[in-house]
Design an enzyme around this catalytic site. Structure first.
Site, PDB file in Angstrom:
ATOM      1  N   LYS A 330       0.832  -1.222   0.000  1.00 26.49           N
ATOM      2  CA  LYS A 330       0.000   0.000   0.000  1.00 26.49           C
ATOM      3  C   LYS A 330       0.861   1.266   0.000  1.00 26.49           C
ATOM      4  CE  LYS A 330      -3.942  -2.085   2.403  1.00 26.49           C
ATOM      5  NZ  LYS A 330      -3.299  -3.343   2.873  1.00 26.49           N
ATOM      6  N   ASP A 333       3.212   7.395  -0.756  1.00 26.17           N
ATOM      7  CA  ASP A 333       4.002   8.629  -0.664  1.00 26.17           C
ATOM      8  C   ASP A 333       4.198   9.248  -2.043  1.00 26.17           C
ATOM      9  OD1 ASP A 333       5.746  10.599   0.490  1.00 26.17           O
ATOM     10  OD2 ASP A 333       6.134   9.149   2.091  1.00 26.17           O
TER      11      ASP A 333
END
Ligand code: 5IU
Length: 497
Positions: A330, A333
């Site tokens: 997941k 950023d």
């Protein structure tokens, strides 16, 4: 020798020049090139077609489309024409306006995930449509458009192409009940250019050898409906739901292709979420449950005794049992940071995980960053569109925006983590976590649907099951139960339409 008489057509409005002149013109403008080319598949080819350039030559456009029209006339009657996007779109337009056939456009992606419209234009069920394409190799791009039309109950009996590369596309389409007409074959092109002294004999020989060595076999994976076996397709309405095997053929990404093929061959749409905390337990589960799954999902950072050997051993098990590894990292950023997170650190995820996932939240830069690492390694990405946990904020237009982001990176993104189907485009894989044999929830907001709800009602493709298997008394027995429930739900969905 080519039958020049037959290929010669009167010059003028709505007619075409002879085939020799057409081939020569295509050669002169660089629409057909000879040399050393790396194809999208990685294969080295001595010949390359770039027919997109013909849009810069209006007279040639008219000429090519007229040849296409003439070639198609030997087929059955049709009410409309549809070009395979994108190169053949303007060609279909020329045929449509010159000969007054209504045109249909097949979108490469559903415009709006609310309306899910893939075919634009006016049509009625049972209409017959001619599919137009520039070059046919394996036939899969023609088939993709045919299948989209058939999903709208539009019949396709014939397709017409400017160049048949003679690599098996015609035979493959024949197995699907589609007759392929071509303006010219690669053999004819070589002959014309050879006779005109435009090609050396060794280039001709090399090209012929390449075509001979790179033929696609028409593969009988597709479950054939009675309509496919012949009969009067212009009367029957064909509404097909695509099997996993059909979709394997359509996908261009090798990971998605492998995934759909595995699902069909192993008869499983089950992904195991192996959320265990030791290396030994992960390997034990992978080996025991491996025969029943298409994907093994990991959270590598919860393994307390991680050593690089672990992913090495896991990769062996993936090969042994034929499943893909999906590190549920997941990423969330900015592009530059996720690049490092994906390729470096202790885990070096890009070295061993076939699939990773990412949140769409940071914007397209995240996919671009991951792609810069993953594409060369033939890795694939899933975007998180909808979550299973109660109160999550991925609501409203979030999934729609995620789909759009995926469409812009369809060379790397193969689908979604989602709770419901986002798009009718058969290339996308829809994968759903939060699955148990009965509905329910846990104490931290996880919400469970059943395999039937996910596959049949929500029309997703793969169920992700964690504790339903890992916490069962016997994980293999539990995996078998989920495999059966998931696959039966898929078979039921196939029957439904
Ligand atoms: N997972 C979810 N829901 C989501 C996403 C991921 O459950 O929306 I994105 C992960 C979390 C866990 C697995 O690793 O899927 C589900 O495990 P259980 O079947 O044990 O709930």
């Amino acid at each position: 020798m080519i039958d020049i008489e037959a290929a010669c057509l009167p010059v003028g409005m709505g007619s075409a020049t002879n085939l020799n002149d057409l081939v020569l013109k295509l050669f002169e403008i660089g629409a057909v090139k000879f040399g050393n080319f790396t194809l999208k598949s990685g294969i080295q080819s001595p010949v390359y077609f770039d027919l997109r350039v013909i849009i810069s030559y209006p007279d040639l456009m008219i000429d090519v489309s007229e040849h296409l029209y003439q070639a198609s006339k030997t087929g059955s009657t049709y009410q409309s024409v549809c070009g395979v996007p994108y190169t053949a779109l303007p060609l279909a337009t020329c045929i449509s306006t010159a000969h007054k056939f209504p045109m249909l456009i097949r979108r490469k992606e559903a415009k709006d995930y609310g309306t899910k419209k893939i075919i634009e234009g006016h049509y009625k069920p049972g209409d017959v449509c001619l599919v137009v394409e520039d070059v046919v190799t394996s036939g899969s791009s023609v088939l993709e458009t045919v299948l989209s039309l058939q999903q709208e109950e539009i019949n396709v009996t014939d397709a017409v192409v400017l160049v048949d590369r003679e690599q098996g596309g015609k035979d493959m389409l024949k197995t699907k009940g589609i007759k392929l007409h071509s303006v010219c074959t690669i053999t004819q092109i070589l002959e014309v250019l050879g006779n005109m002294g435009k090609l050396e004999q060794d280039v001709i020989n090399r090209t012929k050898q390449f075509i001979h060595d790179n033929r696609f076999n028409p593969n009988g994976n597709v479950k054939r409906s009675p309509e496919d076996e012949g009969g009067d397709r212009s009367i029957k309405r064909v509404k097909r739901v695509l099997t996993y095997g059909d979709r394997a053929k359509l996908c261009s990404h090798s990971v998605a292709k492998f995934l759909f093929t595995t699902m069909e061959d192993k008869q499983t749409n089950l992904a195991l979420s192996a959320d265990v905390t030791t290396g030994a337990e992960l390997l034990r589960l992978a080996d025991a449950v491996g025969p029943h799954i298409c994907i093994l999902k990991t959270h590598i950072d919860i393994i307390s005794d991680f050593k690089p050997d672990l992913v090495h051993d896991l990769s062996h098990l993936a090969e042994k049992h034929g499943f893909l590894i999906f590190e549920d990292r997941k990423f969330a950023d900015i592009g530059n940071t996720v690049k490092h997170q994906y390729s470096s650190g202790v885990y070096r995820i890009s070295d061993w995980s076939h699939i990773i996932n990412a949140h769409a939240l940071p914007g397209p830069g995240i996919v671009q960053g991951l792609k810069e690492v993953g594409l060369v390694k033939d890795r694939a990405c899933l975007l998180i569109a909808e979550m299973s946990s109660k109160g999550n904020l991925a609501t409203g237009d979030y999934a729609k925006a995620t789909l759009k982001m995926a469409e812009e990176h369809d060379d790397f993104v193969i689908g979604f983590i989602t709770q419901s189907k986002l798009s009718n485009d058969p290339n996308w894989v829809h994968i759903t976590p939060g699955v148990k044999l009965t509905r329910g929830k846990d104490s931290l907001g996880q919400q469970y649907l059943t395999p039937r709800e996910v596959i049949c009602d929500k029309e997703c493709d793969i169920i992700i099951v964690g504790r339903g298997i890992t916490e069962a008394e016997d994980s293999v027995v539990a995996a078998k139960a989920f495999q059966e429930a998931g696959y039966n739900a898929y078979l039921e969905r196939m029957q439904k339409t």
